[in-house]
Write an enzyme that holds these catalytic residues in place. Structure first.
Site, PDB file in Angstrom:
ATOM      1  N   HIS B 238      -1.255   7.887 -13.670  1.00  0.00           N
ATOM      2  CA  HIS B 238      -1.007   7.253 -12.367  1.00  0.00           C
ATOM      3  C   HIS B 238      -0.002   8.039 -11.546  1.00  0.00           C
ATOM      4  O   HIS B 238      -0.004   7.982 -10.331  1.00  0.00           O
ATOM      5  CB  HIS B 238      -0.546   5.822 -12.576  1.00  0.00           C
ATOM      6  N   HIS B 599      -1.839   0.329  -3.779  1.00  0.00           N
ATOM      7  CA  HIS B 599      -1.976   1.749  -3.457  1.00  0.00           C
ATOM      8  C   HIS B 599      -1.085   2.059  -2.267  1.00  0.00           C
ATOM      9  O   HIS B 599      -1.462   1.785  -1.136  1.00  0.00           O
ATOM     10  CB  HIS B 599      -3.421   2.091  -3.072  1.00  0.00           C
TER      11      HIS B 599
HETATM   12  C1  B12 Z   1      -4.464   7.362  -6.132  1.00  0.00           C
HETATM   13  C2  B12 Z   1      -5.270   6.176  -6.548  1.00  0.00           C
HETATM   14  C3  B12 Z   1      -4.666   5.255  -7.389  1.00  0.00           C
HETATM   15  C4  B12 Z   1      -3.233   5.385  -7.856  1.00  0.00           C
HETATM   16  C5  B12 Z   1      -2.331   4.781  -6.771  1.00  0.00           C
HETATM   17  C6  B12 Z   1      -0.954   5.370  -6.679  1.00  0.00           C
HETATM   18  C7  B12 Z   1      -0.213   4.870  -5.484  1.00  0.00           C
HETATM   19  N1  B12 Z   1       1.025   4.487  -5.674  1.00  0.00           N
HETATM   20  O1  B12 Z   1      -0.725   4.826  -4.393  1.00  0.00           O
HETATM   21  C8  B12 Z   1      -3.308   4.578  -9.165  1.00  0.00           C
HETATM   22  C9  B12 Z   1      -3.750   5.479 -10.263  1.00  0.00           C
HETATM   23  C10 B12 Z   1      -2.020   3.871  -9.570  1.00  0.00           C
HETATM   24  C11 B12 Z   1      -4.436   3.622  -8.834  1.00  0.00           C
HETATM   25  C12 B12 Z   1      -4.608   2.419  -9.444  1.00  0.00           C
HETATM   26  C13 B12 Z   1      -5.656   1.542  -9.171  1.00  0.00           C
HETATM   27  N2  B12 Z   1      -6.737   1.822  -8.420  1.00  0.00           N
HETATM   28 CO1  B12 Z   1      -6.900   3.394  -7.332  1.00  0.00          CO
HETATM   29  N3  B12 Z   1      -7.308   4.949  -6.402  1.00  0.00           N
HETATM   30  C14 B12 Z   1      -6.600   6.000  -6.111  1.00  0.00           C
HETATM   31  C15 B12 Z   1      -7.490   7.023  -5.384  1.00  0.00           C
HETATM   32  C16 B12 Z   1      -8.003   7.968  -6.423  1.00  0.00           C
HETATM   33  C17 B12 Z   1      -6.840   7.831  -4.277  1.00  0.00           C
HETATM   34  C18 B12 Z   1      -6.054   7.049  -3.246  1.00  0.00           C
HETATM   35  C19 B12 Z   1      -5.011   7.935  -2.590  1.00  0.00           C
HETATM   36  O2  B12 Z   1      -3.822   7.754  -2.791  1.00  0.00           O
HETATM   37  N4  B12 Z   1      -5.425   8.968  -1.868  1.00  0.00           N
HETATM   38  C20 B12 Z   1      -4.511   9.887  -1.213  1.00  0.00           C
HETATM   39  C21 B12 Z   1      -3.972   9.245   0.052  1.00  0.00           C
HETATM   40  C22 B12 Z   1      -3.071  10.208   0.785  1.00  0.00           C
HETATM   41  O3  B12 Z   1      -5.090   8.932   0.822  1.00  0.00           O
HETATM   42  P1  B12 Z   1      -5.390   7.529   1.505  1.00  0.00           P
HETATM   43  O4  B12 Z   1      -4.563   6.440   0.935  1.00  0.00           O
HETATM   44  O5  B12 Z   1      -6.830   7.332   1.586  1.00  0.00           O
HETATM   45  O6  B12 Z   1      -4.797   7.751   2.982  1.00  0.00           O
HETATM   46  C23 B12 Z   1      -5.390   8.658   3.884  1.00  0.00           C
HETATM   47  C24 B12 Z   1      -6.395   7.996   4.814  1.00  0.00           C
HETATM   48  O7  B12 Z   1      -7.109   6.953   4.204  1.00  0.00           O
HETATM   49  C25 B12 Z   1      -5.592   7.572   5.980  1.00  0.00           C
HETATM   50  N5  B12 Z   1      -4.779   6.360   5.905  1.00  0.00           N
HETATM   51  C26 B12 Z   1      -4.541   5.512   4.881  1.00  0.00           C
HETATM   52  N6  B12 Z   1      -3.688   4.562   5.233  1.00  0.00           N
HETATM   53  C27 B12 Z   1      -3.362   4.782   6.507  1.00  0.00           C
HETATM   54  C28 B12 Z   1      -2.515   4.103   7.356  1.00  0.00           C
HETATM   55  C29 B12 Z   1      -2.346   4.567   8.645  1.00  0.00           C
HETATM   56  C30 B12 Z   1      -1.388   3.871   9.506  1.00  0.00           C
HETATM   57  C31 B12 Z   1      -3.047   5.727   9.079  1.00  0.00           C
HETATM   58  C32 B12 Z   1      -2.871   6.241  10.428  1.00  0.00           C
HETATM   59  C33 B12 Z   1      -3.903   6.398   8.230  1.00  0.00           C
HETATM   60  C34 B12 Z   1      -4.043   5.918   6.946  1.00  0.00           C
HETATM   61  O8  B12 Z   1      -4.722   8.681   6.108  1.00  0.00           O
HETATM   62  C35 B12 Z   1      -4.302   9.126   4.819  1.00  0.00           C
HETATM   63  C36 B12 Z   1      -4.136  10.614   4.858  1.00  0.00           C
HETATM   64  O9  B12 Z   1      -5.331  11.273   4.839  1.00  0.00           O
HETATM   65  C37 B12 Z   1      -8.617   6.111  -4.836  1.00  0.00           C
HETATM   66  C38 B12 Z   1      -9.957   6.779  -4.637  1.00  0.00           C
HETATM   67  C39 B12 Z   1      -9.926   7.769  -3.509  1.00  0.00           C
HETATM   68  N7  B12 Z   1     -10.192   9.015  -3.780  1.00  0.00           N
HETATM   69  O10 B12 Z   1      -9.627   7.420  -2.392  1.00  0.00           O
HETATM   70  C40 B12 Z   1      -8.674   5.016  -5.919  1.00  0.00           C
HETATM   71  C41 B12 Z   1      -9.114   3.604  -5.542  1.00  0.00           C
HETATM   72  C42 B12 Z   1      -8.515   3.221  -4.221  1.00  0.00           C
HETATM   73  N8  B12 Z   1      -8.535   2.787  -6.620  1.00  0.00           N
HETATM   74  C43 B12 Z   1      -9.262   1.810  -6.959  1.00  0.00           C
HETATM   75  C44 B12 Z   1      -8.910   0.841  -7.936  1.00  0.00           C
HETATM   76  C45 B12 Z   1      -9.962  -0.176  -8.292  1.00  0.00           C
HETATM   77  C46 B12 Z   1      -7.647   0.847  -8.550  1.00  0.00           C
HETATM   78  C47 B12 Z   1      -7.142  -0.239  -9.506  1.00  0.00           C
HETATM   79  C48 B12 Z   1      -7.235  -1.621  -8.899  1.00  0.00           C
HETATM   80  C49 B12 Z   1      -7.904  -0.141 -10.834  1.00  0.00           C
HETATM   81  C50 B12 Z   1      -7.699  -1.299 -11.750  1.00  0.00           C
HETATM   82  N9  B12 Z   1      -8.597  -2.238 -11.767  1.00  0.00           N
HETATM   83  O11 B12 Z   1      -6.733  -1.325 -12.447  1.00  0.00           O
HETATM   84  C51 B12 Z   1      -5.687   0.196  -9.794  1.00  0.00           C
HETATM   85  C52 B12 Z   1      -4.639  -0.768  -9.269  1.00  0.00           C
HETATM   86  C53 B12 Z   1      -3.649  -0.249  -8.314  1.00  0.00           C
HETATM   87  C54 B12 Z   1      -2.920  -1.253  -7.470  1.00  0.00           C
HETATM   88  N10 B12 Z   1      -1.712  -1.643  -7.824  1.00  0.00           N
HETATM   89  O12 B12 Z   1      -3.415  -1.682  -6.476  1.00  0.00           O
HETATM   90  C55 B12 Z   1     -10.575   1.789  -6.221  1.00  0.00           C
HETATM   91  C56 B12 Z   1     -10.689   0.678  -5.187  1.00  0.00           C
HETATM   92  C57 B12 Z   1     -12.104   0.129  -5.149  1.00  0.00           C
HETATM   93  C58 B12 Z   1     -12.601  -0.343  -3.843  1.00  0.00           C
HETATM   94  N11 B12 Z   1     -11.966  -0.084  -2.717  1.00  0.00           N
HETATM   95  O13 B12 Z   1     -13.639  -0.933  -3.835  1.00  0.00           O
HETATM   96  C59 B12 Z   1     -10.651   3.256  -5.646  1.00  0.00           C
HETATM   97  C60 B12 Z   1     -11.369   3.369  -4.325  1.00  0.00           C
HETATM   98  C61 B12 Z   1     -11.342   4.129  -6.720  1.00  0.00           C
HETATM   99  C62 B12 Z   1     -12.730   3.655  -7.058  1.00  0.00           C
HETATM  100  N12 B12 Z   1     -13.734   4.097  -6.353  1.00  0.00           N
HETATM  101  O14 B12 Z   1     -12.903   2.881  -7.955  1.00  0.00           O
HETATM  102  N13 B12 Z   1      -5.255   4.145  -7.914  1.00  0.00           N
END
Ligand code: B12
Ligand SMILES: Nc1nc2c(ncn2[C@@H]2O[C@H](COP(=O)(O)OP(=O)(O)O)[C@@H](O)[C@H]2O)c(=O)[nH]1
Ligand SMILES: [Mg+2]
Lengths: 323, 716
Positions: B238, B599
């Site tokens: 994680h 997240h």
């Molecule tokens: C990293 C991650 C985790 C990490 C989170 C660490 C943390 N502290 O954030 C860990 C490993 C802990 C984790 C755990 C879980 N995860 Co997770 N995780 C991910 C993952 C792989 C990447 C998310 C991420 O951080 N990306 C990097 C950041 C920088 O990107 P981002 O958040 O998308 O933000 C970008 C844009 O979206 C946008 N954006 C986002 N927010 C905002 C806000 C504003 C204001 C603006 C302008 C832009 C913006 O800009 C950002 C920059 O590009 C995703 C899958 C994926 N590839 O997206 C799954 C995902 C989100 N996880 C998922 C799941 C299910 C979980 C768990 C619930 C699993 C479980 N049952 O135990 C757990 C529980 C976590 C919890 N407490 O909620 C699922 C959600 C399913 C769904 N949506 O239907 C996903 C989609 C994976 C999957 N396909 O199964 N996870």
């Protein structure tokens, strides 16, 4: 404006929020509006007790306000919080994080929590803080808490905003004690020693007694109320009743001695003077010919044609039209 | 070095520098995210007398760099263990059975967020989250359904549970009991790693100190009663997913491990009584060799650490680990590329010597996997096991000049951080001081800056974009329906139990929790047997411990520093300055997380980067309700709200937010935009609910900032 005023007095959340934006704004129209609004609101003051919480970053001001605020709100008081957040960064933007420590009170219907970036302004007070307090007062809040970062001498500005001024300190090495100069007791009504819990408990209670003895050394006039020292833990909610009792005691004492009113009056004088000073400076910097005059006087001083003090006198005289 | 060798080396260097047109080969270092220098060439001369890595050792031999066992995959390949769970226990059970038939070898349960955080499905607080990101388990009855037809004495089951670890593990044990099995025969793993929850995963419930006691209680209980069950899975996975680089992941995980060993020792256990049942969990990202070196380094260091704790049993000295390929390396854009990425990562994990593996599905950045995407993910491993020959030789990369050197580099870099942590008084103290969290957030922010600036290429995202994105099917979960089903089951459960027994159990739990003596798992098992719900047991503990609320302190200036003098960056800064001139204040944006979605990586990175650009950012705490957000937004008179949502609650939470805003101020002009994991199918729904813009995975923060400024300028 009249409409906005009425909505504020009716306690409408969105109106209060807009009004605070206006008093904080640097836009010309807003400034004019702000003057009008505040002049009006001052005429119908509420009954709020304004309390300042100052102290260095990290001592737990926000956490304390969360704990103590919850305590107060549970007693059915309405609470307004103005958190002056120190976290501005180098590009001018900021992340306002104080509120993340106030998640419980933020949810409560009987609170209004507003954060403002300090932008490094003096005294830990932002533009419009005093006015924002006037707005919350008019809106009927019972207590208004102002969180400011205390940085040495500048606390006096913050102290001049409130009815009770408290300094929050942590279980320290005693370094802060050197900060207790005679002066500080004159405007700090109370010291809150926070983090009286866990590993830090012993240290905290030692700090509290150090403060007590240091304060007794700098005793005030015999007819004055002693500066209070209270031990609290904001994460274990310890000492909250004692803080409220102390507030009551201070207010009661000050009211009985007519100090409460006197203090507000002297604060008004302070702010008026401050306002005049600021406006003069502003005018000075904008008055036709003055900036150029300053520039040329600087050159004259450098080249030895004029003395420093006579240059200054020349500028002031010109500004005041005496020349 | 012999004269001949040295001449040949300098000849090589001459040729090399000529080919790449530089002065010395030293200029050709590649610096990794970890700050490790990668040379263009490694030779025998790099196989020095290392401090940590002894290259002359064998697999199954101290310090186990080459593997915990002598035979490794030649005897038995790694376990294909896919993490899955969604909707109800009935649905997940069906899915598990199908997967097992298709070649999966072990189970790994993903619980939904309400379960993680100790709320029953009927709790108002968790409306949008039930069954969405995992399977909803409210009681032992659900647990029995989940494993219906799956013999728990034969199938090893891994459960990712940390916050509500007591009632959930208890329910598993009682489910086994009611299958007629003694708990002694249950095999599997409970994650039970609370420290990394406070750092990065965010499904904690209680404050750190009592939480550590729960960990110790479980280690104690399983050491006595469940010899085949791993009491903890010490997880770095994680951390990497939250943005940690590999050295940070390795160091903080091992430091966590040390803390758990100390917690167990404090219960009076002897180290060899419990240490054989400590297991690990790492992420495998795209940096191919680094990941291999990380696993080899992890085993090397753990052996040393355990020896220092006085362990003598070989099983205590060997680090056994599960691995999962990196989800964060997978993209929403051109998603079939993810199959390729996952394959490389899987190979890396296997060459590193993992004991079990989860491979992600290509729709990772879109939604939970479908049956189709999970099949490909599973087959990725089956092909690796059955067709490539990687299982025929133990630790095939041993002796590689590069891999051995990198293993040593990883060891020494991680050891430095471990020493730092120990100086702070161990991981519990370091976590309380926020040290690991901040350094991980800093790495995450740097990573984003590297991608946004194009310094790091992500195929299909910032280079080689697909002009014609494919349409793909996504798994849709009807959380309303799941919630209704769960409520019926809870109602039935509550009708058919003895309230007096139950009350008695629950109040004993609260008392024992307060008294800091006795084993809380043993008592939880009694409560679950008496048909207590997961929520009720959690509440009984909360009554003693309180709930933990994290506070946000983020990094500052990290993103901005990357873009000094960058034209686009400065252009946005100018726009913000102009906005301030016109509006009398800076653009103010409230960035929020609603519901149980923890997240926060994206939200935090966006917040700090926006602040660097010149926005005033209000950062809400985790787990806010839409109503709280609305109040916060109105009181602070923000121009915009940015909702970051990744756990699929958006279709419930965003409309709620809009409603709440209207309730406080029907004329509000607040712009609402949404970021995170949003399937394209849901875009129109959100627009129809007055969302102004949607920023999905892979969004460049500069682009989103530009768009936000444009949107709010129109309104004011
Ligand atoms: C990293 C991650 C985790 C990490 C989170 C660490 C943390 N502290 O954030 C860990 C490993 C802990 C984790 C755990 C879980 N995860 Co997770 N995780 C991910 C993952 C792989 C990447 C998310 C991420 O951080 N990306 C990097 C950041 C920088 O990107 P981002 O958040 O998308 O933000 C970008 C844009 O979206 C946008 N954006 C986002 N927010 C905002 C806000 C504003 C204001 C603006 C302008 C832009 C913006 O800009 C950002 C920059 O590009 C995703 C899958 C994926 N590839 O997206 C799954 C995902 C989100 N996880 C998922 C799941 C299910 C979980 C768990 C619930 C699993 C479980 N049952 O135990 C757990 C529980 C976590 C919890 N407490 O909620 C699922 C959600 C399913 C769904 N949506 O239907 C996903 C989609 C994976 C999957 N396909 O199964 N996870
Ligand atoms: N142990 C302990 N820690 C506290 C207490 N109050 C605040 N803290 C911690 O001190 C740190 C700073 O708190 P914060 O309220 O942000 O301080 P501020 O900068 O003065 O507003 C946080 O980590 C808090 O959790 C307390 O009463 N006891
Ligand atoms: Mg603060």
């Amino acid at each position: 404006m009249q409409d906005l005023k009425n909505r504020i007095i009716a306690g409408e959340r969105a109106a209060i929020a807009k009004a605070i934006t206006i008093v904080e704004s640097s836009r010309e129209e807003d400034i004019a509006l702000s003057h009008e609004l505040i002049s009006e609101l001052i005429k119908s003051p509420g009954h709020a007790i304004r309390v300042g919480f100052s102290g260095p970053p990290g001592v737990g001001k926000s956490t304390f306000i969360e704990a103590f605020g919850s305590y107060i709100v549970n007693k059915d008081f309405k609470l307004g919080v103005l958190a002056i957040d120190p976290s501005s960064n180098f590009t001018g933007g900021s992340i306002l994080g104080d509120k993340t420590r106030m998640s419980e009170i933020s949810k409560n219907e009987n609170t209004f929590i507003r954060s403002t970036p300090s932008r490094g302004s003096l005294g830990g007070i932002a533009v419009g803080t005093r006015e924002a307090a006037i707005i919350l007062d008019a809106a009927g809040y019972d207590y208004i808490f102002i969180e400011t970062v205390g940085v040495g001498q500048s606390e006096i500005t913050a102290a001049n905003l409130v009815d009770i001024f408290t300094l929050i300190v942590g279980p320290g090495s005693g370094d802060e004690l050197q900060g207790i100069k005679k002066g500080i007791t004159e405007y700090a009504d109370m010291f809150i020693v926070n983090k009286y819990d866990g590993d830090l408990a012993t240290q905290a209670s030692k700090t509290a007694s150090d403060y007590k003895s240091a304060l007794s050394f700098y005793s005030k006039n015999s007819d004055d109320i002693e500066t209070q020292v209270v031990l609290v833990s904001s994460i274990e909610n310890k000492g909250m009743d004692e803080v409220l009792d102390t507030f009551d005691k201070i207010v009661e004492f000050n009211k009985a001695n007519n100090r409460f009113k006197a203090r507000r009056e002297s604060q008004l004088a302070y702010w008026l003077e401050e306002e005049v000073r600021n406006k003069i400076l502003l005018r000075l910097s904008k008055e036709q010919g003055i900036p150029e005059l300053i520039e040329s006087e600087v050159q004259s001083i450098i080249s030895g044609k004029t003395g420093f003090y006579s240059a200054s006198k020349n500028i002031i005289d010109t500004f005041l039209g005496k020349k | 070095m012999t004269k001949d060798k040295s001449k040949r080396l300098s000849d090589w260097e001459k040729k090399f520098t000529k080919e790449v047109k530089i002065e010395t080969s030293q200029e050709f270092f590649h610096e990794t995210d970890e700050g490790i220098n990668i040379n263009p060439l490694y030779t025998q001369e790099d196989l020095l007398d290392y401090t940590f890595n002894d290259i002359n050792t064998l697999p199954g031999e101290w310090p186990y760099t080459r593997g915990p066992k002598a035979s490794m995959y030649t005897n038995r390949p790694w376990t294909v263990r896919q993490y899955a769970g969604f909707s109800t226990a009935e649905e997940s059970n069906k899915f598990y059975k199908k997967n097992l038939e298709a070649g999966q070898m072990g189970l790994s349960v993903a619980f939904d967020l309400p379960t993680h955080r100790g709320y029953d499905s009927d709790d108002e607080l968790v409306m949008g989250d039930v069954g969405k990101a995992g399977v909803a388990i409210d009681s032992v009855e659900d647990m029995k359904i989940l494993f219906d037809g799956i013999p728990l004495d034969k199938m090893s089951v891994s459960m990712t549970m940390n916050g509500a670890v007591l009632p959930v593990l208890a329910a598993f044990i009682v489910a086994g009991e009611e299958q007629g099995l003694d708990k002694k025969v249950l095999s599997g793993t409970i994650q039970n790693d609370i420290l990394k929850e406070f750092m990065v995963r965010n499904t904690y419930i209680y404050p750190p100190e009592p939480s550590m006691r729960l960990v110790a209680d479980i280690i104690e209980y399983t050491a006595r009663e469940m010899p085949k069950f791993n009491s903890i899975s010490i997880s770095g996975y994680h951390m990497q997913e939250a943005g940690a680089n590999n050295v940070q992941e390795l160091a903080f995980t091992l430091a966590d491990g040390m803390e758990y060993v100390r917690a167990a020792l404090s219960k009076g256990l002897a180290v060899d009584d419990f240490a054989p049942r400590l297991s690990f969990f790492f992420a495998i990202g795209t940096d191919f060799f680094m990941e291999i070196a990380k696993l080899r380094a992890a085993r090397t260091l753990w052996a040393k650490i355990m020896k220092d704790f006085g362990a003598t049993n070989e099983k205590s000295l060997t680090l056994r680990t599960h691995c999962q390929t990196s989800g964060v390396s997978l993209t929403e854009k051109d998603p079939y590329n993810n199959i390729v990425r996952t394959s490389y990562e899987a190979l890396s994990a296997v060459l590193g010597g993992t004991q079990s593996l989860h491979t992600n599905s290509f729709d990772e950045a879109i939604a939970l996997p479908t049956e189709f995407s999970s099949r490909i993910a599973r087959n990725t491993q089956l092909i690796l096991q059955n067709e490539t020959g990687v299982t025929n030789t133990v630790d095939p990369l041993a002796g590689s000049y590069f891999v051995e050197k990198l293993t040593e580099d990883m060891c020494s870099a991680a050891w430095k951080i471990i020493e730092e942590v120990e100086e702070l008084g161990g991981m519990t103290k370091a976590v309380a001081a926020g040290m690991p969290k901040l350094s991980i957030e800093e790495s995450a922010t740097k990573k984003q800056a590297k991608i946004d600036s194009g310094k790091q290429v992500v195929v299909g995202v910032n280079k080689f974009k697909n002009p014609k994105e494919p349409k793909i099917d996504v798994l849709v979960i009807d959380n309303e329906k799941v919630r209704e089903d769960q409520i019926i089951k809870i109602t039935n459960l509550k009708k058919n139990r003895n309230p007096k027994d139950l009350e008695d159990c629950l109040s004993r739990i609260t008392d024992m929790a307060k008294n800091n003596s006795g084993n809380l798992l043993a008592l939880s098992i009694e409560a679950i047997r008496a048909r207590a719900t997961v929520g009720e047991v959690s509440k009984a503990l909360e009554d003693a411990f309180g709930r933990h609320y994290a506070t946000n302190v983020g990094v500052s200036g990290v993103y901005g520093k990357f873009f000094e003098k960058d034209a686009k960056f400065m252009d946005i800064q100018n726009k913000i300055n102009n906005f301030e001139k016109e509006n009398g204040r800076r653009p103010r944006v409230l960035i929020v997380k609603m519901g149980q979605d923890g997240h926060d990586r994206g939200a935090k990175i966006v917040a700090t980067s926006f602040a660097d650009l010149g926005f005033d950012i209000d950062m809400g705490p985790l787990f806010q309700s839409p109503k709280d957000v609305a109040k916060d937004a109105i009181e602070n008179d923000v121009h915009a709200i940015g909702v970051s949502t990744l756990a699929a609650g958006h279709k419930t939470l965003v409309p709620e937010l809009m409603k709440s805003l209207k309730e406080i101020d029907k004329n509000n002009k607040i712009t609402v935009f949404v970021g995170g994991v949003i399937p394209e199918q849901d875009y129109q729904f959100l627009y129809d609910n007055n969302v102004s813009a949607i920023f999905g995975p892979g969004t460049s923060i500069l682009d989103s900032a530009e768009e936000v400024i444009k949107l709010i300028s129109k309104k004011d």
